[in-house]
Design a protein around this motif. Structure first.
Motif, PDB file in Angstrom:
ATOM      1  N   SER A 140     -75.194   8.818 -30.891  1.00  0.00           N
ATOM      2  CA  SER A 140     -73.902   8.645 -30.226  1.00  0.00           C
ATOM      3  C   SER A 140     -73.207   7.447 -30.847  1.00  0.00           C
ATOM      4  O   SER A 140     -73.851   6.600 -31.479  1.00  0.00           O
ATOM      5  CB  SER A 140     -74.090   8.416 -28.728  1.00  0.00           C
ATOM      6  N   PRO A 141     -71.879   7.336 -30.702  1.00  0.00           N
ATOM      7  CA  PRO A 141     -71.185   6.170 -31.266  1.00  0.00           C
ATOM      8  C   PRO A 141     -71.719   4.841 -30.720  1.00  0.00           C
ATOM      9  O   PRO A 141     -71.737   3.839 -31.423  1.00  0.00           O
ATOM     10  CB  PRO A 141     -69.726   6.400 -30.856  1.00  0.00           C
ATOM     11  N   ASP A 142     -72.141   4.840 -29.430  1.00  0.00           N
ATOM     12  CA  ASP A 142     -72.638   3.606 -28.836  1.00  0.00           C
ATOM     13  C   ASP A 142     -74.027   3.238 -29.331  1.00  0.00           C
ATOM     14  O   ASP A 142     -74.368   2.062 -29.445  1.00  0.00           O
ATOM     15  CB  ASP A 142     -72.657   3.724 -27.305  1.00  0.00           C
ATOM     16  N   ARG A 143     -74.849   4.241 -29.585  1.00  0.00           N
ATOM     17  CA  ARG A 143     -76.215   4.001 -30.067  1.00  0.00           C
ATOM     18  C   ARG A 143     -76.563   5.070 -31.091  1.00  0.00           C
ATOM     19  O   ARG A 143     -77.231   6.054 -30.757  1.00  0.00           O
ATOM     20  CB  ARG A 143     -77.214   3.995 -28.914  1.00  0.00           C
ATOM     21  N   PRO A 144     -76.086   4.907 -32.328  1.00  0.00           N
ATOM     22  CA  PRO A 144     -76.369   5.922 -33.335  1.00  0.00           C
ATOM     23  C   PRO A 144     -77.850   5.962 -33.669  1.00  0.00           C
ATOM     24  O   PRO A 144     -78.530   4.954 -33.632  1.00  0.00           O
ATOM     25  CB  PRO A 144     -75.547   5.458 -34.538  1.00  0.00           C
ATOM     26  N   SER A 145     -78.343   7.149 -33.966  1.00  0.00           N
ATOM     27  CA  SER A 145     -79.724   7.269 -34.431  1.00  0.00           C
ATOM     28  C   SER A 145     -79.710   7.472 -35.932  1.00  0.00           C
ATOM     29  O   SER A 145     -78.690   7.811 -36.538  1.00  0.00           O
ATOM     30  CB  SER A 145     -80.424   8.446 -33.735  1.00  0.00           C
ATOM     31  N   GLY A 146     -80.843   7.237 -36.551  1.00  0.00           N
ATOM     32  CA  GLY A 146     -80.933   7.377 -37.986  1.00  0.00           C
ATOM     33  C   GLY A 146     -80.588   6.094 -38.703  1.00  0.00           C
ATOM     34  O   GLY A 146     -79.865   5.243 -38.189  1.00  0.00           O
ATOM     35  N   ALA A 147     -81.146   5.957 -39.905  1.00  0.00           N
ATOM     36  CA  ALA A 147     -80.944   4.748 -40.705  1.00  0.00           C
ATOM     37  C   ALA A 147     -80.750   5.153 -42.159  1.00  0.00           C
ATOM     38  O   ALA A 147     -81.684   5.642 -42.789  1.00  0.00           O
ATOM     39  CB  ALA A 147     -82.130   3.807 -40.554  1.00  0.00           C
ATOM     40  N   PRO A 148     -79.550   4.967 -42.713  1.00  0.00           N
ATOM     41  CA  PRO A 148     -79.291   5.359 -44.101  1.00  0.00           C
ATOM     42  C   PRO A 148     -79.920   4.401 -45.100  1.00  0.00           C
ATOM     43  O   PRO A 148     -80.314   3.276 -44.757  1.00  0.00           O
ATOM     44  CB  PRO A 148     -77.759   5.325 -44.191  1.00  0.00           C
ATOM     45  N   LEU A 149     -79.997   4.842 -46.345  1.00  0.00           N
ATOM     46  CA  LEU A 149     -80.552   4.008 -47.402  1.00  0.00           C
ATOM     47  C   LEU A 149     -79.779   2.693 -47.515  1.00  0.00           C
ATOM     48  O   LEU A 149     -78.553   2.669 -47.433  1.00  0.00           O
ATOM     49  CB  LEU A 149     -80.490   4.733 -48.745  1.00  0.00           C
TER      50      LEU A 149
ATOM     51  N   LEU B  95     -88.429  -6.325 -38.936  1.00  0.00           N
ATOM     52  CA  LEU B  95     -87.172  -6.095 -39.647  1.00  0.00           C
ATOM     53  C   LEU B  95     -87.475  -5.267 -40.887  1.00  0.00           C
ATOM     54  O   LEU B  95     -88.357  -5.625 -41.686  1.00  0.00           O
ATOM     55  CB  LEU B  95     -86.529  -7.428 -40.030  1.00  0.00           C
ATOM     56  N   ARG B  96     -86.743  -4.166 -41.042  1.00  0.00           N
ATOM     57  CA  ARG B  96     -86.938  -3.279 -42.180  1.00  0.00           C
ATOM     58  C   ARG B  96     -85.612  -3.000 -42.867  1.00  0.00           C
ATOM     59  O   ARG B  96     -84.577  -2.860 -42.203  1.00  0.00           O
ATOM     60  CB  ARG B  96     -87.541  -1.945 -41.726  1.00  0.00           C
ATOM     61  N   THR B  97     -85.646  -2.908 -44.195  1.00  0.00           N
ATOM     62  CA  THR B  97     -84.508  -2.395 -44.942  1.00  0.00           C
ATOM     63  C   THR B  97     -84.938  -1.052 -45.538  1.00  0.00           C
ATOM     64  O   THR B  97     -86.087  -0.877 -45.950  1.00  0.00           O
ATOM     65  CB  THR B  97     -84.060  -3.363 -46.041  1.00  0.00           C
ATOM     66  N   ILE B  98     -84.018  -0.107 -45.579  1.00  0.00           N
ATOM     67  CA  ILE B  98     -84.380   1.288 -45.813  1.00  0.00           C
ATOM     68  C   ILE B  98     -84.288   1.646 -47.293  1.00  0.00           C
ATOM     69  O   ILE B  98     -83.236   1.525 -47.918  1.00  0.00           O
ATOM     70  CB  ILE B  98     -83.485   2.222 -44.978  1.00  0.00           C
ATOM     71  N   SER B  99     -85.426   2.094 -47.820  1.00  0.00           N
ATOM     72  CA  SER B  99     -85.522   2.452 -49.242  1.00  0.00           C
ATOM     73  C   SER B  99     -85.562   3.951 -49.472  1.00  0.00           C
ATOM     74  O   SER B  99     -85.315   4.409 -50.606  1.00  0.00           O
ATOM     75  CB  SER B  99     -86.787   1.833 -49.844  1.00  0.00           C
ATOM     76  N   ASN B 100     -85.890   4.720 -48.447  1.00  0.00           N
ATOM     77  CA  ASN B 100     -86.050   6.166 -48.619  1.00  0.00           C
ATOM     78  C   ASN B 100     -85.914   6.858 -47.276  1.00  0.00           C
ATOM     79  O   ASN B 100     -85.993   6.215 -46.220  1.00  0.00           O
ATOM     80  CB  ASN B 100     -87.422   6.488 -49.223  1.00  0.00           C
ATOM     81  N   ALA B 101     -85.712   8.153 -47.336  1.00  0.00           N
ATOM     82  CA  ALA B 101     -85.630   8.951 -46.116  1.00  0.00           C
ATOM     83  C   ALA B 101     -87.026   9.382 -45.686  1.00  0.00           C
ATOM     84  O   ALA B 101     -87.879   9.698 -46.528  1.00  0.00           O
ATOM     85  CB  ALA B 101     -84.755  10.182 -46.340  1.00  0.00           C
ATOM     86  N   VAL B 102     -87.277   9.394 -44.388  1.00  0.00           N
ATOM     87  CA  VAL B 102     -88.545   9.897 -43.857  1.00  0.00           C
ATOM     88  C   VAL B 102     -88.531  11.419 -43.965  1.00  0.00           C
ATOM     89  O   VAL B 102     -87.608  12.075 -43.490  1.00  0.00           O
ATOM     90  CB  VAL B 102     -88.740   9.472 -42.397  1.00  0.00           C
ATOM     91  N   GLY B 103     -89.544  11.978 -44.589  1.00  0.00           N
ATOM     92  CA  GLY B 103     -89.611  13.425 -44.773  1.00  0.00           C
ATOM     93  C   GLY B 103     -90.272  13.760 -46.092  1.00  0.00           C
ATOM     94  O   GLY B 103     -91.118  12.988 -46.586  1.00  0.00           O
ATOM     95  N   PRO B 104     -89.901  14.892 -46.707  1.00  0.00           N
ATOM     96  CA  PRO B 104     -90.515  15.271 -47.985  1.00  0.00           C
ATOM     97  C   PRO B 104     -90.382  14.160 -49.022  1.00  0.00           C
ATOM     98  O   PRO B 104     -89.312  13.578 -49.196  1.00  0.00           O
ATOM     99  CB  PRO B 104     -89.708  16.512 -48.398  1.00  0.00           C
ATOM    100  N   ARG B 105     -91.479  13.859 -49.707  1.00  0.00           N
ATOM    101  CA  ARG B 105     -91.496  12.748 -50.657  1.00  0.00           C
ATOM    102  C   ARG B 105     -90.716  13.122 -51.918  1.00  0.00           C
ATOM    103  O   ARG B 105     -91.061  14.071 -52.627  1.00  0.00           O
ATOM    104  CB  ARG B 105     -92.932  12.380 -51.016  1.00  0.00           C
ATOM    105  N   ASP B 106     -89.656  12.368 -52.175  1.00  0.00           N
ATOM    106  CA  ASP B 106     -88.815  12.571 -53.349  1.00  0.00           C
ATOM    107  C   ASP B 106     -88.635  11.213 -54.011  1.00  0.00           C
ATOM    108  O   ASP B 106     -87.674  10.498 -53.735  1.00  0.00           O
ATOM    109  CB  ASP B 106     -87.465  13.172 -52.925  1.00  0.00           C
ATOM    110  N   ARG B 107     -89.559  10.850 -54.883  1.00  0.00           N
ATOM    111  CA  ARG B 107     -89.548   9.514 -55.478  1.00  0.00           C
ATOM    112  C   ARG B 107     -88.254   9.235 -56.235  1.00  0.00           C
ATOM    113  O   ARG B 107     -87.810   8.098 -56.306  1.00  0.00           O
ATOM    114  CB  ARG B 107     -90.746   9.345 -56.412  1.00  0.00           C
TER     115      ARG B 107
END
Length: 263
Positions: free
Chosen positions: A93-102, A205-217
């Motif tokens: 939702s706009p108030d609490r978005p889910s997901g974390a982009p690269l 604290l995490r910074t996002i390097s990849n999407a969770v799911g099928p491994r695509d190096r």
């Protein structure tokens, strides 16, 4: 507030240290080397403790014990590094978005052991439902808010796994079990367990390097995620300076979004 930052590997440690200067290397029992900030510096001490929750817990506990015995205990423990980001889910939702982009920053409001429990014919059962242990540590909300505001980070659960997710089905399972989950990593819960044993508050604290799911190096963006980690820790001391010192650890508890048993 004197902080210890614990990463998994040297590249993450060096990214955190790049936000400060003048670090000295101090050996610890077990072969680890603590990167110690200069006296009077607001920068945190930094330790690369190894990959996975067990190594993270052991390395963190060692550093905290050495500091306590020396009469220079820490006030805060932080699990930090790069991690996988979940795609936006139906609860976004706009108030609490889910997901974390690269390249984005995530600050955990719940540090969750995602695979600590038992598989049954009816699905996964967390260790708490088996009648012992805990699966969640809740960081101090004031610290979470301050660090997220300073770093521009999103706030939400971060799951700790011993086996990195490598399929869409497993990613969907974790997202269903932990509504609102933003990121996956391998050390946060171990760091939180050690911090709690010493009566200290914890952050992740995490910074996002990849999407969770099928491994695509080929799609991973480790360099930009490490650069984002450095940027985040440039603002970190200022965020802590404006926050009252926490006096107790983030208590083990049920997460704000109760994990669902997977059918």
């Amino acid at each position: 507030m004197r902080a210890l930052v614990v990463t998994a590997v040297a590249a993450e440690r060096d990214a955190v240290c790049a936000a400060g200067d003048g670090y000295a290397h101090r050996p610890l029992p077990g072969g680890h080397a603590l990167h110690h900030a200069p006296a009077g510096s607001p920068a945190p001490d930094v330790l690369a403790a190894g990959v996975g929750p067990a190594a993270a817990a052991a390395g963190t506990a060692t550093a905290l014990t050495v500091a306590a015995l020396a009469g220079t205990p820490y006030d805060l423990v932080v699990s930090a590094g790069i991690g996988g980001g979940f795609a936006p889910g139906p609860s976004s939702s706009p108030d609490r978005p889910s997901g974390a982009p690269l390249g984005s920053v995530v600050v955990a409001d719940a540090i969750v052991a995602a695979d600590l429990g038992a598989e049954t014919p009816d699905g996964f059962v967390p260790v708490t439902e088996l009648g012992f242990g805990t699966t969640v540590h809740l960081p101090d909300p004031a610290l979470v808010t301050a660090v997220a505001a300073a770093t521009g980070g999103a706030v939400g659960p971060v799951v700790t796994v011993s086996t990195v997710t490598g399929s869409a089905a497993r990613a969907a399972e974790l997202a269903a079990r932990h509504p609102g989950v933003l990121a996956e990593a391998m050390e946060g819960f171990g760091v939180a367990e050690a911090a709690a044993a010493h009566g200290l508050p914890v952050l992740e604290l995490r910074t996002i390097s990849n999407a969770v799911g099928p491994r695509d190096r080929a799609a991973w963006r480790i360099g930009p995620a490490l650069a984002a980690l450095t940027d985040a820790f440039r603002t970190f001391p200022g965020a802590l300076a404006g926050t009252p010192a926490a006096t107790s650890p983030g208590a083990p508890a049920s997460p704000p979004h109760t994990p669902r048993r997977t059918p």
